[in-house]
Write a protein that holds these residues in place. Structure first.
Motif, PDB file in Angstrom:
ATOM      1  N   UNK A  30      20.222  44.945  54.375  1.00  0.00           N
ATOM      2  CA  UNK A  30      20.224  44.018  53.655  1.00  0.00           C
ATOM      3  C   UNK A  30      21.547  43.363  52.701  1.00  0.00           C
ATOM      4  N   UNK A  31      22.455  44.502  52.645  1.00  0.00           N
ATOM      5  CA  UNK A  31      23.573  44.094  52.008  1.00  0.00           C
ATOM      6  C   UNK A  31      24.418  43.195  52.733  1.00  0.00           C
ATOM      7  N   UNK A  32      24.361  43.492  54.226  1.00  0.00           N
ATOM      8  CA  UNK A  32      25.223  42.705  55.391  1.00  0.00           C
ATOM      9  C   UNK A  32      24.463  41.301  55.256  1.00  0.00           C
ATOM     10  N   UNK A  33      23.014  41.201  55.016  1.00  0.00           N
ATOM     11  CA  UNK A  33      22.407  39.583  54.870  1.00  0.00           C
ATOM     12  C   UNK A  33      22.861  39.056  53.799  1.00  0.00           C
ATOM     13  N   UNK A  34      23.170  39.861  52.684  1.00  0.00           N
ATOM     14  CA  UNK A  34      23.503  39.155  51.440  1.00  0.00           C
ATOM     15  C   UNK A  34      24.875  38.742  51.582  1.00  0.00           C
ATOM     16  N   UNK A  35      25.891  39.347  52.194  1.00  0.00           N
ATOM     17  CA  UNK A  35      27.044  38.952  52.281  1.00  0.00           C
ATOM     18  C   UNK A  35      27.256  37.740  53.312  1.00  0.00           C
ATOM     19  N   UNK A  36      26.376  37.689  54.385  1.00  0.00           N
ATOM     20  CA  UNK A  36      26.561  36.678  55.162  1.00  0.00           C
ATOM     21  C   UNK A  36      26.011  35.230  54.550  1.00  0.00           C
ATOM     22  N   UNK A  37      24.968  35.746  53.851  1.00  0.00           N
ATOM     23  CA  UNK A  37      24.268  34.551  52.947  1.00  0.00           C
ATOM     24  C   UNK A  37      25.432  33.839  51.990  1.00  0.00           C
ATOM     25  N   UNK A  38      26.078  34.846  51.384  1.00  0.00           N
ATOM     26  CA  UNK A  38      27.198  34.357  50.430  1.00  0.00           C
ATOM     27  C   UNK A  38      28.198  33.405  51.120  1.00  0.00           C
ATOM     28  N   UNK A  39      28.673  34.124  52.106  1.00  0.00           N
ATOM     29  CA  UNK A  39      29.715  33.490  53.157  1.00  0.00           C
ATOM     30  C   UNK A  39      29.245  31.945  53.578  1.00  0.00           C
ATOM     31  N   UNK A  40      27.955  32.263  53.980  1.00  0.00           N
ATOM     32  CA  UNK A  40      27.589  30.739  54.720  1.00  0.00           C
ATOM     33  C   UNK A  40      27.547  29.585  53.425  1.00  0.00           C
ATOM     34  N   UNK A  41      27.113  30.291  52.271  1.00  0.00           N
ATOM     35  CA  UNK A  41      26.811  29.240  51.156  1.00  0.00           C
ATOM     36  C   UNK A  41      28.193  28.808  50.593  1.00  0.00           C
ATOM     37  N   UNK A  42      29.365  29.561  50.798  1.00  0.00           N
ATOM     38  CA  UNK A  42      30.621  29.295  50.289  1.00  0.00           C
ATOM     39  C   UNK A  42      31.407  28.124  51.560  1.00  0.00           C
ATOM     40  N   UNK A  43      30.897  28.377  52.756  1.00  0.00           N
ATOM     41  CA  UNK A  43      31.312  27.351  53.716  1.00  0.00           C
ATOM     42  C   UNK A  43      30.913  26.069  53.654  1.00  0.00           C
ATOM     43  N   UNK A  44      29.385  26.168  53.335  1.00  0.00           N
ATOM     44  CA  UNK A  44      28.590  24.962  52.808  1.00  0.00           C
ATOM     45  C   UNK A  44      29.224  24.295  51.781  1.00  0.00           C
ATOM     46  N   UNK A  45      29.593  24.956  50.675  1.00  0.00           N
ATOM     47  CA  UNK A  45      30.320  24.115  49.534  1.00  0.00           C
ATOM     48  C   UNK A  45      31.641  23.772  49.986  1.00  0.00           C
ATOM     49  N   UNK A  46      32.358  24.499  50.602  1.00  0.00           N
ATOM     50  CA  UNK A  46      33.648  24.052  51.024  1.00  0.00           C
ATOM     51  C   UNK A  46      33.651  22.561  51.756  1.00  0.00           C
ATOM     52  N   UNK A  47      32.666  22.526  52.890  1.00  0.00           N
ATOM     53  CA  UNK A  47      32.523  21.529  53.663  1.00  0.00           C
ATOM     54  C   UNK A  47      32.019  20.374  52.910  1.00  0.00           C
ATOM     55  N   UNK A  48      30.869  20.396  51.904  1.00  0.00           N
ATOM     56  CA  UNK A  48      30.531  19.549  51.219  1.00  0.00           C
ATOM     57  C   UNK A  48      31.532  18.731  50.254  1.00  0.00           C
ATOM     58  N   UNK A  49      32.498  19.790  49.752  1.00  0.00           N
ATOM     59  CA  UNK A  49      33.479  19.335  48.705  1.00  0.00           C
ATOM     60  C   UNK A  49      34.278  18.354  49.341  1.00  0.00           C
ATOM     61  N   UNK A  50      34.799  18.760  50.745  1.00  0.00           N
ATOM     62  CA  UNK A  50      35.719  18.242  51.368  1.00  0.00           C
ATOM     63  C   UNK A  50      35.272  16.725  51.837  1.00  0.00           C
ATOM     64  N   UNK A  51      34.024  16.709  52.239  1.00  0.00           N
ATOM     65  CA  UNK A  51      33.444  15.486  52.531  1.00  0.00           C
ATOM     66  C   UNK A  51      33.207  14.446  51.597  1.00  0.00           C
ATOM     67  N   UNK A  52      32.996  14.972  50.482  1.00  0.00           N
ATOM     68  CA  UNK A  52      32.981  14.043  49.119  1.00  0.00           C
ATOM     69  C   UNK A  52      34.531  13.622  48.630  1.00  0.00           C
ATOM     70  N   UNK A  53      35.399  14.408  48.955  1.00  0.00           N
ATOM     71  CA  UNK A  53      36.724  13.871  48.703  1.00  0.00           C
ATOM     72  C   UNK A  53      37.233  12.901  49.575  1.00  0.00           C
ATOM     73  N   UNK A  54      36.851  13.111  50.703  1.00  0.00           N
ATOM     74  CA  UNK A  54      37.460  12.113  51.788  1.00  0.00           C
ATOM     75  C   UNK A  54      36.449  10.871  51.549  1.00  0.00           C
ATOM     76  N   UNK A  55      35.264  10.873  51.102  1.00  0.00           N
ATOM     77  CA  UNK A  55      34.515   9.638  50.785  1.00  0.00           C
ATOM     78  C   UNK A  55      35.049   8.842  49.774  1.00  0.00           C
TER      79      UNK A  55
END
Length: 254
Positions: free
Chosen positions: A38-63
């Motif tokens: 469960x701890x590993x799943x939580x970490x993976x979930x946070x990492x995935x959420x982080x990359x999603x936020x990073x990708x989304x922010x870069x998309x908004x900046x370029x737009x």
């Protein structure tokens, strides 16, 4: 659906599955085989959420950058179409010479300390205008003593500019005149022009450079229905015009 929205949807589905498994394990009263899962799943979930936020922010900046810059280019293009380019006025060498002469003639007139005159460049000629009240008595063609020193200075100046023809033109208002000497305003205006020309010649201006014109009341610059307009119309104009080349001289054809 965009890539960012797909990632967010997958994250939500993964989170729901994880919570469902965890709730099921708790209801059944048993711990998972691997406690660190469960701890590993939580970490993976946070990492995935982080990359999603990073990708989304870069998309908004370029737009945002794209939106910011495109209207500027479009606006410049529109302005270039709507605003016609003003042609640059070319000043010929002859006009520059006349402007230079205008400045110097102003200095001559200021030194003579007279009023009611004007100097301007118009239609490839320099025009010096003298009002009647400083040059002639009303209805007469005899020069006033007041103007003679200024005319003497003008003659000396004209001698230094031999490349210009001198045109002396007399003008009147429309008030009728009928005397033994001046049957009409035409004769009066011509006589005044002749008197100014004779004075310049007496001051050693070459007579072949001088033309005389009399226009009477037919070239007004003011309103003859008003006394100020009539006063402006009673004048003598001395013009400097570039001397024509010999090939352009009318008399050379004979």
């Amino acid at each position: 659906m965009t890539t960012s929205e797909n990632l967010i949807s997958e994250l939500e589905i993964s989170e729901l599955k994880r919570l469902r498994l965890k709730r099921q394990s708790l209801l059944e009263g048993c711990e998972p085989e691997d406690a660190g899962l469960w701890a590993m799943l939580d970490i993976m979930t946070l990492i995935l959420a982080f990359f999603i936020m990073l990708y989304s922010s870069q998309t908004h900046i370029s737009q945002a950058l794209e939106i910011k810059h495109v209207p500027t280019v479009v606006r410049q293009a529109v302005e270039s179409v709507k605003t016609p380019v003003k042609p640059v006025k070319k000043i010929h060498a002859s006009e520059l010479d006349l402007l230079n002469i205008e400045d110097r003639l102003h200095q001559v007139m200021e030194k003579s300390n007279i009023s009611n005159y004007s100097v301007k460049v118009a239609k490839n000629r320099l025009v010096l205008t003298l009002g009647e009240e400083i040059s002639f008595p009303s209805g007469q063609a005899k020069l006033l003593d007041y103007i003679k020193p200024a005319l003497t200075d003008m003659a000396a100046f004209f001698i230094t500019e031999p490349g210009y023809r001198i045109i002396v033109a007399g003008h009147t208002d429309n008030t009728p005149i009928h005397t033994s000497r001046f049957p009409s305003n035409w004769e009066l205006s011509a006589a005044r022009a002749m008197r100014v020309a004779r004075f310049l010649i007496d001051c050693r201006v070459a007579p072949e450079r001088i033309n005389i014109e009399g226009f009477g009341q037919y070239r007004p610059i003011g309103d003859n229905t008003h006394f100020l307009g009539r006063e402006a119309n009673r004048r003598v104009e001395i013009s400097l015009v570039r001397e024509a080349k010999k090939s352009e001289n009318y008399y050379d054809s004979f």
